[in-house]
Motif scaffolding. Structure first.
Motif, PDB file in Angstrom:
ATOM      1  N   ILE A  31       0.876  -1.172   0.000  1.00  0.00           N
ATOM      2  CA  ILE A  31       0.000   0.000   0.000  1.00  0.00           C
ATOM      3  C   ILE A  31       0.913   1.220   0.000  1.00  0.00           C
ATOM      4  O   ILE A  31       1.734   1.405   0.902  1.00  0.00           O
ATOM      5  CB  ILE A  31      -0.917   0.041   1.241  1.00  0.00           C
ATOM      6  CG1 ILE A  31      -1.732  -1.261   1.307  1.00  0.00           C
ATOM      7  CG2 ILE A  31      -1.869   1.236   1.181  1.00  0.00           C
ATOM      8  CD1 ILE A  31      -1.508  -2.050   2.537  1.00  0.00           C
ATOM      9  N   VAL A  40      -1.870   9.686  -5.822  1.00  0.00           N
ATOM     10  CA  VAL A  40      -2.681   8.538  -5.382  1.00  0.00           C
ATOM     11  C   VAL A  40      -3.577   8.078  -6.541  1.00  0.00           C
ATOM     12  O   VAL A  40      -3.634   6.874  -6.869  1.00  0.00           O
ATOM     13  CB  VAL A  40      -3.524   8.921  -4.135  1.00  0.00           C
ATOM     14  CG1 VAL A  40      -4.557   7.847  -3.824  1.00  0.00           C
ATOM     15  CG2 VAL A  40      -2.594   9.146  -2.938  1.00  0.00           C
ATOM     16  N   THR A  41      -4.237   9.038  -7.193  1.00  0.00           N
ATOM     17  CA  THR A  41      -5.119   8.676  -8.313  1.00  0.00           C
ATOM     18  C   THR A  41      -4.319   8.035  -9.440  1.00  0.00           C
ATOM     19  O   THR A  41      -4.716   7.001  -9.990  1.00  0.00           O
ATOM     20  CB  THR A  41      -5.833   9.946  -8.850  1.00  0.00           C
ATOM     21  OG1 THR A  41      -6.439  10.586  -7.743  1.00  0.00           O
ATOM     22  CG2 THR A  41      -6.878   9.610  -9.884  1.00  0.00           C
ATOM     23  N   ASN A  44      -3.283   4.459  -8.547  1.00  0.00           N
ATOM     24  CA  ASN A  44      -4.435   3.542  -8.560  1.00  0.00           C
ATOM     25  C   ASN A  44      -4.929   3.246  -9.969  1.00  0.00           C
ATOM     26  O   ASN A  44      -5.550   2.210 -10.216  1.00  0.00           O
ATOM     27  CB  ASN A  44      -5.565   4.087  -7.684  1.00  0.00           C
ATOM     28  CG  ASN A  44      -5.237   3.884  -6.206  1.00  0.00           C
ATOM     29  OD1 ASN A  44      -4.543   2.924  -5.847  1.00  0.00           O
ATOM     30  ND2 ASN A  44      -5.706   4.783  -5.371  1.00  0.00           N
ATOM     31  N   ASN A  45      -4.617   4.163 -10.903  1.00  0.00           N
ATOM     32  CA  ASN A  45      -4.943   3.905 -12.313  1.00  0.00           C
ATOM     33  C   ASN A  45      -3.827   3.134 -13.018  1.00  0.00           C
ATOM     34  O   ASN A  45      -3.881   2.930 -14.236  1.00  0.00           O
ATOM     35  CB  ASN A  45      -5.171   5.225 -13.059  1.00  0.00           C
ATOM     36  CG  ASN A  45      -6.475   5.873 -12.631  1.00  0.00           C
ATOM     37  OD1 ASN A  45      -7.398   5.163 -12.214  1.00  0.00           O
ATOM     38  ND2 ASN A  45      -6.553   7.186 -12.709  1.00  0.00           N
ATOM     39  N   VAL A  63      -0.544  -3.049 -10.074  1.00  0.00           N
ATOM     40  CA  VAL A  63      -1.901  -2.565  -9.789  1.00  0.00           C
ATOM     41  C   VAL A  63      -2.931  -3.526 -10.393  1.00  0.00           C
ATOM     42  O   VAL A  63      -3.913  -3.887  -9.743  1.00  0.00           O
ATOM     43  CB  VAL A  63      -2.090  -1.118 -10.317  1.00  0.00           C
ATOM     44  CG1 VAL A  63      -3.551  -0.684 -10.232  1.00  0.00           C
ATOM     45  CG2 VAL A  63      -1.207  -0.160  -9.517  1.00  0.00           C
ATOM     46  N   SER A  64      -2.682  -3.971 -11.618  1.00  0.00           N
ATOM     47  CA  SER A  64      -3.680  -4.846 -12.251  1.00  0.00           C
ATOM     48  C   SER A  64      -3.746  -6.205 -11.551  1.00  0.00           C
ATOM     49  O   SER A  64      -4.797  -6.845 -11.519  1.00  0.00           O
ATOM     50  CB  SER A  64      -3.420  -4.990 -13.756  1.00  0.00           C
ATOM     51  OG  SER A  64      -2.274  -5.771 -13.938  1.00  0.00           O
ATOM     52  N   ARG A  69      -1.732  -0.686  -4.254  1.00  0.00           N
ATOM     53  CA  ARG A  69      -2.735   0.372  -4.315  1.00  0.00           C
ATOM     54  C   ARG A  69      -2.191   1.565  -3.531  1.00  0.00           C
ATOM     55  O   ARG A  69      -1.232   1.421  -2.747  1.00  0.00           O
ATOM     56  CB  ARG A  69      -4.080  -0.103  -3.765  1.00  0.00           C
ATOM     57  CG  ARG A  69      -4.081  -0.449  -2.309  1.00  0.00           C
ATOM     58  CD  ARG A  69      -5.491  -0.851  -1.844  1.00  0.00           C
ATOM     59  NE  ARG A  69      -5.575  -0.900  -0.398  1.00  0.00           N
ATOM     60  CZ  ARG A  69      -5.203  -1.934   0.345  1.00  0.00           C
ATOM     61  NH1 ARG A  69      -4.688  -3.009  -0.229  1.00  0.00           N
ATOM     62  NH2 ARG A  69      -5.314  -1.895   1.668  1.00  0.00           N
ATOM     63  N   ALA A  70      -2.818   2.710  -3.745  1.00  0.00           N
ATOM     64  CA  ALA A  70      -2.338   3.923  -3.074  1.00  0.00           C
ATOM     65  C   ALA A  70      -3.474   4.576  -2.318  1.00  0.00           C
ATOM     66  O   ALA A  70      -4.639   4.438  -2.686  1.00  0.00           O
ATOM     67  CB  ALA A  70      -1.766   4.884  -4.107  1.00  0.00           C
ATOM     68  N   GLN A  71      -3.122   5.293  -1.244  1.00  0.00           N
ATOM     69  CA  GLN A  71      -4.128   6.020  -0.467  1.00  0.00           C
ATOM     70  C   GLN A  71      -3.457   7.135   0.325  1.00  0.00           C
ATOM     71  O   GLN A  71      -2.221   7.207   0.389  1.00  0.00           O
ATOM     72  CB  GLN A  71      -4.883   5.058   0.453  1.00  0.00           C
ATOM     73  CG  GLN A  71      -3.991   4.321   1.447  1.00  0.00           C
ATOM     74  CD  GLN A  71      -4.742   3.212   2.173  1.00  0.00           C
ATOM     75  OE1 GLN A  71      -5.313   2.304   1.556  1.00  0.00           O
ATOM     76  NE2 GLN A  71      -4.750   3.298   3.513  1.00  0.00           N
TER      77      GLN A  71
END
Ligand code: SAJ
Length: 415
Positions: A31, A40-41, A44-45, A63-64, A69-71
């Motif tokens: 993470i 972050v966006t 996550n993309n 990610v795939s 993931r990011a937050q």
């Protein structure tokens, strides 16, 4: 300690994101935490918000697969890697605010048994400071099991990768891991062994911190030597690149290359941490910094001299990044040079060729006389051409298009 299956990487920049991606592609759940919502966006993309060869494929893959993931908030994990910036303040003393903020984010999540690694390049004592910051918020924990309190293992593992080669060097470079306790060093080494094929050397945290600073100071001093030679050679009418090429034929001489100054977030910064730690003794290290910092001013003088004969000169500045084939303009001498020239000759048109950088950083965008142009168009229109960054793409410039113009080649690119 807890077996590591989840890792939080705090700071998804030039070091944090590659590290997060490579841990994830090696099977860990990662993470990424970042204060910047657009980072972050992007992550996550499956996107990378900066240029680094081969990084995109790692991030998109991780990610795939659902492993990265990011937050914005720091969650619980078995291990934490802190990879936030450590800039310096205006008085050149280190700014620890980002590390302190990372510690404040991690502390409430800890249960005991976790590993916390400081990866940011940091002044001596920073790893201990990070631990103290955590323990202040969590007096129920300890770093060594004292008073029977649950332990958090704290270590320093400085990154040593070269921008532009990060995904290769993350795997191949040796690493130095320094623990606040031997157990912490061993746990951190085991985590890096997941992807690092180089040797992993164990030491204490303060030595690991200093090792990293010394590596970059060594390079800075060597570049300062080359930059000083460039000034001396100019005065003596000697071609400095030929001089260095010949001197380097000696089996024990290896002089680096002069340039428009030293940029980036590492070599232009880290030696100051040594100076701040022992100002009295770090005289050579400080002088090297001063020599390298003075080089952009020298280039500005060269450009202004060449442009003097024109009422409204057109000046082509080739490159903005702090070095070749990347888009990173942090602490870039090229940006400072363009800015100073533009401010000194407000009536001049400054055309910036920026094939990797793409756009002007804010400090240039606000100036009315600086614009981005295609390389060939900038070279064609200019009377004065200043090569600031040795991007490979500038090899496409036709030698004939330089004929009859004032060419200031700060990197010996066209030798
Ligand atoms: N430069 C010269 N002449 C040279 C070499 C470099 O003027 O002969 C200039 C570059 O143009 C640039 C600056 O120095 O402006 C720094 O570039 P670099 O390629 O020497 O180093 P960085 O900042 O990209 O990466 C350094 C590396 N450190 C060492 O080689 C000792 C890298 O391994 C570190 O991981 C990185 O700093 C870091 O993050 O600390």
């Amino acid at each position: 300690m807890t077996p590591i299956s989840t890792v939080v990487v705090v700071g998804l920049g030039y070091i944090g994101l590659p590290t997060a991606a490579i841990l994830a592609t090696n099977g860990l759940e990662v993470i990424g935490v970042d204060v910047n919502p657009s980072t972050v966006t992007a992550v996550n993309n499956g996107d990378v918000p900066f240029v680094e060869p081969d990084l995109s494929i790692h991030v998109a893959g991780a990610v795939s697969q659902g492993r990265l993931r990011a937050q914005a908030d720091t969650p619980h994990a078995d291990a934490y890697i802190v990879a936030v910036p450590t800039p310096f303040k205006t008085d050149k003393s280190p700014d620890m605010a980002y590390i302190d903020a990372a510690a404040r984010g991690i502390a409430p999540q800890l249960r005991g048994g976790e590993l916390v690694i400081l990866e940011s390049t940091s002044p001596p004592g920073s790893t201990r400071r990070l631990a103290e910051c955590i323990l202040e918020l969590r007096p129920d924990l300890s770093i060594d099991g004292s008073q029977g309190k649950p332990m958090v293992l704290v270590a320093h593992c400085p990154e040593r990768v070269l921008p532009g080669r990060v995904m290769i060097e993350l795997v191949t470079n040796d690493r130095v891991v320094g623990g606040l306790t031997p157990e912490a060093a061993e746990a951190a080494a085991a985590l890096y062994a997941v992807f690092c094929k180089g040797e992993i050397h164990l030491t204490d945290a303060a030595t690991a911190e200093m090792t990293k600073l010394v590596e970059n100071a060594y390079r800075d001093v060597n570049i300062a030597f080359a930059n000083e030679l460039s000034l001396i050679s100019e005065n003596l009418g000697i071609d400095v690149w030929e001089l260095i090429r010949l001197a380097n034929h000696h089996p024990r001489v290896n002089i680096l290359q002069p340039g428009p100054g030293v940029g980036g977030h590492c070599i232009a910064v880290d030696p100051w941490f040594i100076v701040a730690a022992d100002p009295e003794n770090a005289t050579l290290i400080r002088t090297a910094r001063e020599i390298n910092d003075s080089k952009p001013g020298y280039v500005v003088e060269q450009v202004l001299r060449a442009a003097k004969e024109f009422d409204k000169p057109v000046i082509a500045c080739l490159g903005l990044a702090f070095k070749a084939n990347i888009d990173d303009v942090r602490q870039s001498p090229a940006v400072n040079i363009v800015r100073e020239v533009a401010l000194n000759r407000p009536e001049a048109a400054i055309l910036v060729a920026a094939p990797h950088e793409g756009h002007l950083p804010q400090e240039l965008a606000v100036l009315g006389n600086v614009t981005v142009a295609q390389t060939a168009a900038a070279v064609g229109a200019a009377q004065v051409i200043v090569l600031l960054v040795g991007h490979d793409k500038f090899r496409d410039i036709e030698p004939d298009s330089l004929a009859g113009k004032h060419v200031i080649d700060t990197r010996g690119f066209w030798r």
